[in-house]
Write an enzyme that holds these catalytic residues in place. Structure first.
Site, PDB file in Angstrom:
ATOM      1  N   HIS A 213       4.032 -10.719   3.411  1.00 60.91           N
ATOM      2  CA  HIS A 213       3.788 -12.051   3.157  1.00 60.91           C
ATOM      3  C   HIS A 213       4.818 -12.784   3.789  1.00 60.91           C
ATOM      4  CE1 HIS A 213      -0.106 -12.261   0.966  1.00 60.91           C
ATOM      5  NE2 HIS A 213      -0.244 -10.837   1.045  1.00 60.91           N
ATOM      6  N   CYS A 244      -1.801 -15.114  -2.982  1.00 62.19           N
ATOM      7  CA  CYS A 244      -1.952 -14.015  -4.000  1.00 62.19           C
ATOM      8  C   CYS A 244      -2.194 -14.903  -5.276  1.00 62.19           C
ATOM      9  CB  CYS A 244      -0.664 -13.230  -4.189  1.00 62.19           C
ATOM     10  SG  CYS A 244      -0.924 -12.100  -5.733  1.00 62.19           S
TER      11      CYS A 244
END
Length: 306
Positions: A213, A244
């Site tokens: 990420h 997330c």
């Protein structure tokens, strides 16, 4: 070019699952289908299509069966359609749609495991053991993804020994591929290399993938670090979609467009047409009413319109 770099990299676009599951608006099945078909037209050969989890926990994936049914008539033999399954109930619901791969997941952080799936690391792996066995019995590939391999929103830094332990357990129950994930995007190249080295104690580099990420803008750097170690498969998300739900502030996966641009300039093949990929990212971004988070896509679009 550095001879350590692989000649070809497999891109796993996770935007239909990891990308869209965090959207607040409901994304219609037809839009998800169009996204997947756009990715395939661009040359993506491996796609994380959906997740067979309870809609109570992840409402955006509530149309998993409908999506797989919609994709069925035009499924491509050379494309791997992956689905994430959390337990045997999810597997039983998924198997009727003949996925090419099932994805199981564990965390390198005990606290994150409890917050994410309400059980310990060991309990999660025990839950996945029958899933892996059932998948392998039917000739379906099993990929295990380890979240929070370099950092956790609750525990902070993660010791590489935890990555080694979870890798060992997942391989023991039948995972053929291990994904090393920086779920909250706090990793840097040195930390990522340490996590990868830990996983290498129990699985060959040819069977490790990276999942980074971009919260702190390090995802491309971490991708390069993994490439230098010989990793040749990466999870990415078109237009940088994702996040997330259990990690406040975590942004999307590294944009597929950005990774492909870098790889192609390095002389590494992906089989993906960047221009068609940009179109796929723009279409889904436009539908969602959000900015395309790919720097490469924005640069190419701006250049064309100049």
């Amino acid at each position: 070019m550095n001879n350590a770099y692989p000649n070809h990299v497999t891109i796993v676009d996770v935007s239909p699952r990891d990308g869209l599951q965090n959207e607040s608006m409901t994304v219609p099945t037809a839009i998800k289908q169009a996204l997947i078909e756009d990715l395939i037209k661009a040359g993506v050969k491996k796609i994380e299509t959906t997740s067979f989890v309870s809609p109570k926990w992840v409402p955006q994936m509530g149309d998993n069966s409908d999506l797989m049914t919609a994709l069925a008539p035009n499924r491509q033999d050379d494309v791997i359609y992956s689905v994430l399954v959390p337990n045997m109930r999810g597997f039983d619901n998924a198997i009727v749609h003949h996925p090419d791969e099932v994805v199981i997941f564990a965390s390198a952080s005990e606290t994150f495991s409890q917050k994410n799936i309400n059980c310990s690391i060991d309990e999660s792996i025990e839950r996945f053991a029958p899933v892996a066995a059932a998948a392998k019995a039917q000739g379906i590939k099993v990929r295990g993804v380890i979240s929070c391999t370099v950092g956790c929103p609750y525990e902070g830094e993660i010791d590489p020994s935890q990555v080694a332990y979870v890798t060992k357990r997942l391989v023991e129950i039948g995972a053929e591929q291990i994904g090393i994930a920086d779920t909250i995007g706090v990793g840097t190249p040195i930390k990522v290399k340490k996590a990868l080295a830990a996983a290498l104690e129990y699985i060959d580099i040819a069977h490790i993938s990276g999942h980074f990420h971009d919260t702190y803008g390090q995802a491309l750097s971490n991708t390069l670090a993994a490439l230098e170690m010989g990793v040749n498969e990466f999870d990415t998300s078109v237009a940088g979609l994702g996040g997330c739900p259990y990690a406040k502030g975590a942004t999307g996966n590294v944009a597929t467009e950005d990774v492909v641009y870098m790889l192609h300039d390095m002389g590494i093949e992906t089989g993906i047409n960047l221009d068609k990929l940009v179109i796929a990212g723009e279409r889904i971004s436009e539908f969602l009413g959000r900015r395309n988070e790919s720097n490469v896509a924005r640069a190419l679009i701006n250049r064309r319109s100049a």
